[in-house]
Design an enzyme around this catalytic site. Structure first.
Site, short mmCIF file in Angstrom:
data_model
loop_
_atom_site.label_atom_id
_atom_site.label_comp_id
_atom_site.label_asym_id
_atom_site.label_seq_id
_atom_site.Cartn_x
_atom_site.Cartn_y
_atom_site.Cartn_z
CG HIS A 178 -1.63 1.31 1.43
ND1 HIS A 178 -1.48 2.11 2.55
CD2 HIS A 178 -2.51 1.97 0.62
CE1 HIS A 178 -2.23 3.19 2.43
NE2 HIS A 178 -2.86 3.13 1.27
CB SER A 179 0.78 4.26 0.31
OG SER A 179 1.11 5.61 0.23
#
Length: 307
Positions: free
Chosen positions: A101-102
């Site tokens: 994520h991210s």
């Protein structure tokens, strides 16, 4: 699928903490959280994913329950890539998938380009595998300088951590993280804070500052070169109300995303899958049902072993 166990892996500066789900006999999936988050980032998503996989969510150094780096050592993107290799070597994996994520997606992407034979599938949640040096050239040295200045300032400072009540901590977190709902904020704080006599303190390393100070921005030519090295099948899940730029002030500019997307598509062809879902940057926590089915199908799909 319940959490099976917690784990600590020894590293030269202490340990890396991780959470494990599913059978250790299943195909492994390494889960990498975002900037300043921790392994609890995946608590609501993993139980919705196929049960016959083995999921390991690690805390990056200086985050969650993992040890802080030794004094004098900065938190650069490449150090986190090295951490992934340390974890993989300790677990004796020779091929696995990554879900990031991210910032965790950027680290996972760089790892997949550096160790292409290791990664079967790469799942990027509101992330891209590399950060394009797009309209950023004039800022790059400024970022490096600010990272150094911030680190030296924190190391010289004797200021103690701020102690807050659980409610103050929660409200401060929500104010600084507009994309995180209250339930998810409590989850991240559960692993991201330490109880002291008079309240809570954030447990992350204060030397970690803005993500753009630590990220390796790369040119378009380098991006193409790196992407050509990949042997992984890639799924990018873009949150429609998510982030489009590392620097939030440029967040309305989708040009960089479109450029990277076009390069991925032209180089990887059918090995690249892109989908958009309703939700913000933390859609995998706030509405995990929006992404679980897509991820599950992708994990279960068969892919050739080589490009």
């Amino acid at each position: 699928m319940g959490l099976t166990s917690e784990m600590k892996l020894a590293v030269p500066w202490g340990h890396i903490a991780a959470k494990l789900w599913g059978s250790r006999q299943g195909p492994p999936v390494l889960c990498l959280h975002g900037w300043l988050d921790n392994a609890n980032s995946f608590d609501r998503l993993i139980p919705l994913l196929p049960k016959d996989f083995h999921y390991v969510a690690m805390d990056f150094g200086g985050h969650g329950l993992s040890s802080h780096y030794s004094p004098g050592l900065p938190y650069y993107q490449q150090n986190f890539v090295i951490e992934v290799q340390r974890v993989v070597a300790a677990l004796k994996w020779n091929r696995f998938s990554i879900m990031g994520h991210s910032f965790g997606g950027i680290v996972g992407g760089m790892y997949s380009c550096t160790f292409p034979e290791m990664v079967d599938k790469l799942i990027l949640l509101d992330a891209l595998p590399c950060v394009l040096d797009y309209k950023e050239s004039e800022n790059l040295l400024t970022y490096k300088r600010r990272m150094i200045e911030h680190m030296l300032q924190i190391e010289a400072s004797q200021k103690p951590q701020r102690v807050l009540s659980p409610e103050e901590m929660l409200q401060g977190f929500l104010k600084n993280n507009s994309h995180v709902g209250e339930e998810c904020a409590r989850l991240l704080l559960q692993r991201g804070t330490t109880q002291v006599a008079t309240g809570l303190v954030l447990s992350r390393d204060r030397r970690i500052t803005l993500p753009e100070y630590s990220i390796d921005f790369i040119s378009r030519d380098l991006l193409v070169h790196f992407i050509r090295k990949l042997q992984a099948h890639i799924l990018v899940i873009k949150a429609m109300q998510g982030f489009y730029n590392v620097r939030r002030e440029n967040d309305a500019d989708k040009e960089a995303l479109n450029l990277v997307k076009d390069i991925l598509k032209s180089v990887l062809k059918e090995w690249f899958q892109y989908t958009e879902v309703p939700g913000n940057h933390y859609v995998h926590m706030n509405q995990p049902q929006h992404v679980a089915g897509i991820i599950g199908s992708f994990l279960k799909s068969s892919t050739p072993n080589q490009l």
